[in-house]
Design an enzyme around this catalytic site. Structure first.
Site, PDB file in Angstrom:
ATOM      1  N   GLY A 160       0.834  -1.201   0.000  1.00 40.64           N
ATOM      2  CA  GLY A 160       0.000   0.000   0.000  1.00 40.64           C
ATOM      3  C   GLY A 160       0.863   1.243   0.000  1.00 40.64           C
ATOM      4  O   GLY A 160       2.030   1.209  -0.396  1.00 40.64           O
TER       5      GLY A 160
ATOM      6  N   ALA B 141       2.274   2.835   2.443  1.00 38.79           N
ATOM      7  CA  ALA B 141       3.471   2.714   3.269  1.00 38.79           C
ATOM      8  C   ALA B 141       4.440   1.693   2.668  1.00 38.79           C
ATOM      9  O   ALA B 141       5.617   1.987   2.445  1.00 38.79           O
ATOM     10  CB  ALA B 141       3.079   2.320   4.695  1.00 38.79           C
ATOM     11  N   GLY B 142       3.943   0.494   2.380  1.00 40.86           N
ATOM     12  CA  GLY B 142       4.826  -0.561   1.887  1.00 40.86           C
ATOM     13  C   GLY B 142       5.379  -0.259   0.503  1.00 40.86           C
ATOM     14  O   GLY B 142       6.567  -0.466   0.244  1.00 40.86           O
TER      15      GLY B 142
ATOM     16  N   HIS C  36     -16.509   5.810  11.011  1.00 42.41           N
ATOM     17  CA  HIS C  36     -16.752   6.933  10.111  1.00 42.41           C
ATOM     18  C   HIS C  36     -18.250   7.187   9.995  1.00 42.41           C
ATOM     19  O   HIS C  36     -19.015   6.254   9.780  1.00 42.41           O
ATOM     20  CB  HIS C  36     -16.159   6.603   8.737  1.00 42.41           C
TER      21      HIS C  36
ATOM     22  N   SER D  63     -17.404  10.255   1.112  1.00 38.14           N
ATOM     23  CA  SER D  63     -16.539  11.292   1.660  1.00 38.14           C
ATOM     24  C   SER D  63     -17.278  12.172   2.665  1.00 38.14           C
ATOM     25  O   SER D  63     -18.431  12.553   2.457  1.00 38.14           O
ATOM     26  CB  SER D  63     -15.997  12.164   0.540  1.00 38.14           C
TER      27      SER D  63
ATOM     28  N   ARG E 153     -15.533  13.242  13.495  1.00 36.02           N
ATOM     29  CA  ARG E 153     -16.109  11.958  13.118  1.00 36.02           C
ATOM     30  C   ARG E 153     -16.666  11.184  14.308  1.00 36.02           C
ATOM     31  O   ARG E 153     -17.761  10.634  14.234  1.00 36.02           O
ATOM     32  CB  ARG E 153     -15.030  11.100  12.450  1.00 36.02           C
TER      33      ARG E 153
ATOM     34  N   ARG F 293      -8.107   9.672  14.396  1.00 38.37           N
ATOM     35  CA  ARG F 293      -7.350  10.209  13.289  1.00 38.37           C
ATOM     36  C   ARG F 293      -8.148  11.303  12.591  1.00 38.37           C
ATOM     37  O   ARG F 293      -9.355  11.171  12.404  1.00 38.37           O
ATOM     38  CB  ARG F 293      -7.032   9.094  12.285  1.00 38.37           C
TER      39      ARG F 293
END
Lengths: 248, 649, 223
Positions: free
Chosen positions: B53, B55-56, B277, B295, B341, B446
Site C-alpha cells: 500500500g 506505506a509498503g 466513520h 466522503s 467523526r 485520526r
C-alpha cells in the site's frame, strides 16, 4: 429472486475447464453481484463442494480486482465494475453466464481468477517517472496548465482491471497501455522519458502476447472508468513521434 | 488457565530513539545520529517488506533506490490493488500555499489535539514536518493532483479544520498516490532491486536469537508454504478493521501479519482505538459483505436529521419540517453538522438506539441536500458532489437529489497497531511496522486526510532514514536457512494450523464465524462501550473460538488456490485479536477519541478523558491464546500541546 | 526505425494506414476517371490513352503508369501482409472465445477482414478482366476500354462481382479511413464526429461513383 447460474469452472491453469450450472434462490435485488456469488459459495461449502474462486477486494469499484464476464459483457450489463453491479439489473428466473477474462496473456489461474501480471510488466517497462525519493523540487516549481492536468487525471483513473482486454475481440491491451502513456507523457515531469516510455511499454505489451488494435471500440465501451477510445490515437501519436526521434 | 481479564502490568515501555531537545529539531538530530550503511554494502542487506500500500509501496521503492535488496509481498494479484487505493478525500500537508496561517506547528497541534492527546509528540511533529516533502515527491512522480487555472495546486479544507491544507485528486486521492508509489516500485522491480511476490501471504514471523530474520508465507496459487530470510522485516500490512466483519476495509484486508508478529513478541498498542466513520451507506440486509464510505465532505452542505417521533415510517418528504430533529445542529450549535467523526458517529447511534432511525432495521439517519439544492441550485450541487451522488444511487437505487440519503457509521480505520519507537521499530529488534499497521501518530482519533500522509511519510522518508541505524549497528554474521530450529518450528506451526483447519470438516463456514465475531465486536466494542458489555464479549469470545475449532468447514486442499482456507486462517487471528481489543477497551476506563466508555462522560454526554490515570499508550505483550497478557505502559509527556477537553458545542 | 515499425503491432498498423491511404487516394482518382464513361466512348478511350502517355516526354512511354502500378502493388502487398500477420496474432491472443456470445462492434468493423479478402480477390479478377483481358467475356480489345467495360457489365456475374465488391469497399473505407486517422495519431474526441462524417462521405461517394457505371450499362444509359 431465483436464478440459474452457468459458471466457468477450471481446477487450475493446465486443467480443462467447462461451464457448470447452479441454482440459487432467495437472492435480493439489493445484493451486489458478488454478494450473490458469496451466497452460492456458502451453499457450496456446506454441501462439501469447492466454492467458485473469483478475484475481488475493495468492493468499492476502485481496486480493479473483480473481473467477471457476465452474459458476454466484461463487468456485466452496467458500465461499472463487477462489484458495483447489483442484482436489480437482473430478473427473477434469469439464466446468467459467468466466465473469466479471456485472453492468452491472461491465463486462467482457477475458475474465474486470471493472471494479470502482464499489466504489471507493462508498467515496469516504463509506466513511471524516474523521481527517486528526496530529489523533488517544490511542488509549485512547475505549474501544469489545467487542461493538461485534467487530461492526465482522466487517464490516470485507469484501475488496471483488464476489462478492455477481456472485451476486445483481439485481446488487445492498447487502452490500458495508452492510459498510462497519456497520463505521464502530457505532464512536464514526464517529458524527459517521453519517448522511451511509449516505445518500451508498447514493446512490452507486444511481447506479452496481447493482440493488435483494430479499433473496434469494445474496450472503451467496457471500461468502468470511462477511459476514452481516442486515448489510443493519442498514444499512437506519441509512438510515431518517438519512433521518428528514435532516441533509444 | 488464567482469567484473561486478570492481566498483569509489566515494565513500562519507552521510546529511546527520539532525541531530547526542541521538538522541531528532533528529526534532524535523529537522522544525523543514526548510523549509515555504506552505499557499497547496502546490496548485501536484504529487507523484507510485507504489503504494497502507500506505506509498503513507498518504503520498498525507496529502500531499493538506496541500494538495499528488497523482497516484497502482497496477497493481491498486483501491488496496485492494496486498499490505500480506496481513500477518497485527500492528503494533508503544511504547505501554507493558501497563506491562511497554516504551518508545521499548526498541523502538529491539530493532529495531537485531534488524536485526543494519546499520541507521542515527537512522532507527530515529524509527521507534520515531512508532510511538506510528500507533496513535492508525489508531484515529481506525476500524481495528477487537482490544479487551478493558473496551473498551481488546489487545496480544500477538510474535516472541520480551519485552514485549507488538503491536497486532492478529485475523489480518488488514495488511488493516485498509490499509483505513484506503485510506479516507483515497478521501476525498481524492473531494475532488479525489488523481488516481488504477489498472491503471497505472510503467515508467520521468523525470529532467531531475538531478532526478526524472515517470514513464513504461503503462495496462494500453489499453496506452498515458503520461507524468506532477511536482515530486517518491515510490516506494512494495514489495519485490522475487518475484525468487525462489516467495515469499509477491503474484503481481504486482514490482521494476520501484525497478529503473528505480536505472537512472536511484538507489543500491540492501543488495540481498542478504532475509528467509526459517520457517513457510510447503511447495510441493506444479512447478505451485506462490506460497507461503502462516502466522503465526509458531504457534511459541508448536507443536513443530518431523523424524525422526532419514534418508529415514524413515513417517507422522508412526507415528514413536515417541525417533526424533524436536526440533532447535530441542536446539540452542537456552533459546529453543527461538521463535528468530528467520533462525535457525529455516536450521535447517530444514539438516535437510532432511541428508535428514531430510518430505513431498513432503523439503522440509518438522513443526510438531506434539499436545503443545499434550494440555496445553490441543483447544478452547483451536482458539480460538487455529483460522483458521490452517483455512487449512492448505484448502490441504493435511490435518487439522492429527490430523496434524502441514508447514512450510518461504519468501522473505517484502526489507530492502534504494533507498538513502535521513533525509528518505527517494534519491540522485536529488526521488525519494523509502518503505516496503519503501527500505532504511532494518530492517538485515539485520526483526522481526515491524515492516513495517506502518515503512510507515505513512514514509507518514503522515515523508515529509509532509520532502518539504516539498525542494519549498521547489528550486522548479521550468521546465515539463517530453512534448517534452523526456529524456522522449522515456525513452518511446522503454520502447516499444522492450516492442516487442522482443513481436517475439522465441521458444519460452519469461515464467513459465518467471521460474521459472528464481527457482530459481537460491533455490539460490545463498537461506537460506545461499557464494562458490562465488554465483559460479556470477553466471556463469549473463548466460546466462539472453541466452537470454531470444532465446527469449522474448509473445503478443498492446502495445495491449490483455496480462498476458504485463506479466510478461515484470517478468522483464527481475528478470534484472538478481538479478545485483546475488548480487554484494552475494558482496561481503559476513560473516553478518548474513538474510544467512548459510557461510564466516562461529561454531564452533557460528551467524552471525558481521565488524563491523571490514562495518559499513556497501552502496549500489550502476548503470553498465549486466551492467557492474560502483560500490559506495558508508555507514559505520554506533552511539552508543546497541553491537554484540554475537546469541546464542539 | 524500419524494424521498429515492422516489429510492433502499432507500427504494422501504421504501415496498413499509410498503404491504405495510398490506395484510397488512387481509388478516388480512379473513380473520377471512371465517370468519364458518361461522356461517351471517345472521351473515355482518350482518357485511357492519356494514362499511357502521361508524363511524356519527361518520362518514357507508360512509365508513369508503371510507377503507379508498382506503388499500388507495393501498397497492396504491405497492406495484405500486415493484415495477415496482425490477424494471426489477434486470433492467437484470444484462443478461447466466450460461451455467451453477443454481437460486438459495428458491422463495418467486424467485417474488415472478410471485406479485405473480398477486395483482394476482386482486384485479381478486375485486372484479369479489364487490364489483361484474360478472363474477359467476349473479345477483349486493347485500346478500347469503353467497349470492354460495356461487355463486362453486360453479363450478370460481372455485375454481381463488381457490385458486391464495391459494397465491401464502402464498408472497408468507412471503418478504414477513420481507423487511419486513429492509427496516425490524428484522432481526438473533439474531431471524432468530423472524422466519422468524412469517412461516411468518402465511403458513400466511392461506392456510388463506382456502382454508377454498371448500373448505367444495365439501364442502357451507357452502351
Amino acid at each position: 429472486m431465483k436464478l440459474t447460474l452457468r459458471v466457468w469452472r477450471q481446477k487450475n491453469t493446465d486443467a480443462p475447464g467447462a461451464m457448470s450450472t447452479y441454482e440459487v434462490d432467495g437472492i435480493s435485488q439489493d445484493m451486489s453481484f458478488l454478494e450473490m456469488l458469496d451466497t452460492l459459495n456458502e451453499e457450496l461449502i456446506l454441501a462439501g463442494d469447492d466454492p467458485v474462486a473469483f478475484d475481488h477486494d475493495c468492493r468499492e469499484g476502485i481496486c480493479g480486482a473483480c473481473s467477471l464476464v457476465i452474459n458476454g459483457d466484461a463487468h456485466g450489463p452496467e458500465r461499472t465494475t463487477t462489484c458495483q453491479l447489483h442484482m436489480r439489473s437482473f430478473d427473477d428466473g434469469d439464466t446468467i453466464d459467468i466466465e473469466p477474462w479471456r485472453a492468452s496473456a491472461f491465463p486462467v489461474v482457477k475458475d474465474l481468477v486470471v493472471d494479470r501480471s502482464a499489466f504489471d510488466r507493462i508498467i515496469q517497462a516504463g509506466g513511471y517517472i524516474s523521481a527517486p525519493t528526496g530529489t523533488a523540487p517544490d511542488a509549485h516549481a512547475t505549474p501544469v496548465p489545467k487542461p493538461d492536468a485534467d487530461f492526465a487525471f482522466e487517464h490516470a483513473e485507469c484501475i488496471g482491471c483488464g476489462a478492455c482486454v477481456a472485451a476486445c475481440p483481439n485481446g488487445s491491451a492498447m487502452l490500458f497501455t495508452s492510459a498510462k502513456v497519456n497520463h505521464l507523457n502530457v505532464l512536464p515531469q514526464g517529458a524527459p522519458e517521453r519517448e522511451t516510455r511509449v516505445l518500451d511499454m508498447v514493446e512490452q505489451m507486444d511481447s506479452e502476447g496481447f493482440g493488435g488494435c483494430t479499433l473496434t471500440g469494445e474496450c472503451a465501451t467496457a471500461c468502468p472508468k470511462g477511459i476514452p477510445l481516442p486515448s489510443i490515437s493519442a498514444m499512437n501519436k506519441e509512438w510515431l513521434r518517438a519512433t521518428r526521434k528514435a532516441r533509444r | 488457565m488464567n482469567d484473561y481479564t486478570h492481566y498483569t502490568t509489566g515494565e513500562p515501555v519507552a521510546d529511546t530513539k527520539a532525541p531530547a531537545g526542541p521538538v522541531a529539531e528532533r528529526w534532524d538530530t535523529r537522522r544525523f545520529e543514526a548510523k549509515l550503511v555504506n552505499p557499497a554494502n547496502r546490496r548485501k542487506h536484504t529487507v523484507i517488506v510485507v504489503g504494497t500500500g502507500l506505506a509498503g509501496g513507498s518504503a520498498g521503492a525507496t529502500l531499493a533506490e538506496q541500494g538495499y535488496r528488497v523482497v516484497q509481498f502482497c496477497f493481491q494479484d498486483s501491488p496496485r490493488r492494496a486498499h490505500s487505493v480506496a481513500a477518497q478525500g485527500g492528503i494533508n500537508a503544511a504547505k501554507n500555499y493558501r497563506n491562511d496561517g497554516d504551518s508545521v506547528h499548526r498541523l502538529f497541534y491539530d493532529t495531537v489535539k485531534g488524536g485526543d492527546f494519546r499520541a507521542r509528540e515527537s512522532n507527530v511533529h515529524r509527521l507534520a514536518q515531512i508532510s511538506v516533502e510528500i507533496i513535492d515527491q508525489c508531484v515529481a512522480q506525476g500524481v495528477p493532483f487537482a490544479r487551478e487555472y493558473g496551473g498551481l495546486l488546489d487545496n480544500r479544507s477538510f474535516g472541520g479544520v480551519q485552514v485549507s491544507r488538503t491536497f486532492y485528486a478529485r475523489g480518488q486521492t488514495g488511488q493516485q498516490l498509490l499509483l505513484g508509489a506503485y510506479q516507483a516500485l515497478s521501476r525498481q522491480i524492473a531494475a532488479g532491486n525489488v523481488e516481488l511476490h504477489p498472491r503471497t501471504e505472510m503467515l508467520d514471523l521468523i525470529v532467531v536469537d531475538g531478532r526478526a530474520r524472515g517470514i513464513v508465507a504461503r503462495d496462494l496459487v500453489t499453496g506452498r508454504i515458503e520461507t524468506y530470510f532477511a536482515d530486517a522485516v518491515v510490516l506494512a500490512s494495514g489495519g485490522y478493521g475487518n475484525v468487525f466483519y462489516l467495515s469499509t476495509n477491503a474484503m481481504n484486508s486482514n490482521a494476520t501479519a501484525v497478529w503473528r508478529a505480536h505472537r512472536r513478541g511484538a507489543l500491540f498498542a492501543n488495540p481498542c482505538f478504532t475509528q467509526i466513520h459517520p457517513t457510510c451507506i447503511p447495510r441493506t440486509g444479512d447478505h451485506q459483505s462490506k460497507l461503502t464510505l462516502m466522503s465526509e465532505s458531504l457534511r459541508n452542505d448536507g443536513r443530518i436529521w431523523v424524525p422526532k417521533a419514534k418508529g415514524d415510517t413515513r417517507p422522508a418528504n412526507e415528514i413536515p419540517e417541525d417533526e424533524r430533529d436536526y440533532y447535530l445542529e441542536r446539540q452542537y450549535p456552533s459546529f453543527g453538522n461538521l463535528v468530528p467523526r467520533d462525535i457525529a458517529s455516536r450521535a447517530a447511534k444514539n438516535v437510532c438506539d432511541e428508535g428514531r432511525g430510518v430505513g431498513p432495521g432503523g439503522q440509518g439517519v438522513y443526510l438531506d441536500f434539499a436545503e443545499a439544492i434550494g440555496r445553490m441550485g441543483r447544478p452547483k450541487v451536482e458539480e460538487k458532489y455529483g460522483n458521490l451522488f452517483d455512487m449512492y444511487a448505484r448502490i441504493t437505487a435511490e435518487d439522492p437529489y429527490v430523496t434524502p440519503m441514508r447514512i450510518y457509521p461504519a468501522v473505517h480505520y484502526t489507530m492502534g497497531g504494533l507498538w513502535v519507537d521513533y525509528d518505527l521499530q517494534t519491540t522485536v529488534p529488526g521488525l519494523f511496522a509502518i503505516g496503519e499497521a503501527n500505532f504511532s501518530d494518530h492517538g485515539a482519533n485520526r483526522l481526515g486526510a491524515s492516513a495517506l500522509m502518515q503512510g507515505l511519510a513512514d514509507g518514503y522518508f522515515v523508515l529509509p532514514s532509520t532502518i539504516n541505524d539498525y542494519l549498521a549497528r547489528n550486522p548479521h554474521h550468521d546465515e539463517v536457512d530453512a534448517s534452523h530450529p526456529a524456522v522449522e518450528e515456525a513452518v511446522a506451526e503454520t502447516e499444522d494450523r492450516l492442516n487442522l483447519l482443513l481436517a475439522v470438516d465441521g458444519d460452519r463456514t469461515p464467513d459465518s464465524f467471521h460474521r459472528e465475531i464481527g457482530e459481537l465486536m460491533w455490539e460490545y466494542c463498537g461506537m460506545a462501550r461499557n464494562e458490562e458489555g465488554l465483559r460479556t464479549a470477553l466471556a463469549r469470545i473463548p466460546l466462539i473460538r472453541e466452537e470454531f475449532w470444532r465446527r469449522i468447514k474448509v473445503p478443498g486442499t492446502g495445495d491449490e488456490l483455496n480462498q476458504s482456507l485463506e479466510k478461515a486462517n484470517r478468522v483464527v487471528d481475528y478470534l484472538e485479536l478481538a479478545e485483546l481489543m475488548c480487554l484494552d477497551a475494558l482496561h481503559r476506563a476513560e473516553s478518548c477519541g474513538g474510544h467512548f466508555r459510557e461510564e466516562s462522560q461529561t454531564p452533557d454526554g460528551e467524552a471525558a478523558r481521565r488524563d491523571e490515570e490514562f495518559c499513556y499508550g497501552a502496549a500489550w505483550e502476548f503470553t498465549g491464546t486466551g492467557e492474560a497478557p502483560v500490559l506495558h505502559k508508555e507514559d505520554l509527556v506533552f511539552e508543546y500541546v497541553h491537554p484540554t477537553q475537546r469541546s464542539y458545542a | 526505425m524500419t524494424r521498429t515499425l515492422w516489429d510492433s503491432t502499432v507500427g504494422k498498423k501504421v504501415i496498413m494506414a499509410v498503404s491504405g491511404l495510398v490506395m484510397l487516394l488512387y481509388l478516388v482518382v480512379h473513380m473520377i476517371g471512371n465517370l468519364k464513361i458518361f461522356f461517351g466512348s471517345d472521351e473515355f478511350n482518350g482518357y485511357a490513352h492519356w494514362l499511357r502517355v502521361m508524363g511524356e516526354p519527361f518520362l518514357h512511354h507508360e512509365w508513369a503508369l508503371w510507377i503507379v502500378r508498382v506503388v499500388l502493388v507495393a501498397a497492396v502487398v504491405l497492406h495484405a501482409v500486415s493484415a495477415y500477420q496482425l490477424s494471426r496474432r489477434d486470433l492467437r491472443a484470444r484462443p478461447i472465445t466466450y460461451v455467451h456470445k453477443r454481437p460486438r462492434a459495428s458491422y463495418a468493423t467486424r467485417t474488415m477482414r472478410y471485406g479485405g479478402i473480398i477486395l483482394g480477390l476482386f482486384i485479381v479478377w478486375h485486372i484479369l478482366d479489364l487490364t489483361t483481358g484474360t478472363v474477359h467475356s467476349g473479345g477483349f480489345q486493347h485500346g478500347h476500354p469503353y467497349q470492354n467495360v460495356v461487355d463486362t457489365f453486360s453479363t450478370w456475374y460481372g455485375n454481381v462481382i463488381y457490385i458486391v465488391a464495391m459494397l465491401a469497399l464502402g464498408l472497408h473505407v468507412q471503418h478504414g479511413f477513420w481507423s487511419v486517422a486513429q492509427t496516425l495519431g490524428a484522432g481526438r474526441a473533439s474531431r471524432d464526429r468530423a472524422l466519422k462524417t468524412l469517412a461516411n462521405v468518402l465511403a458513400l461517394v466511392l461506392t456510388v461513383g463506382f456502382i454508377s457505371v454498371p448500373v448505367a450499362v444495365m439501364t442502357g444509359v451507357v452502351s
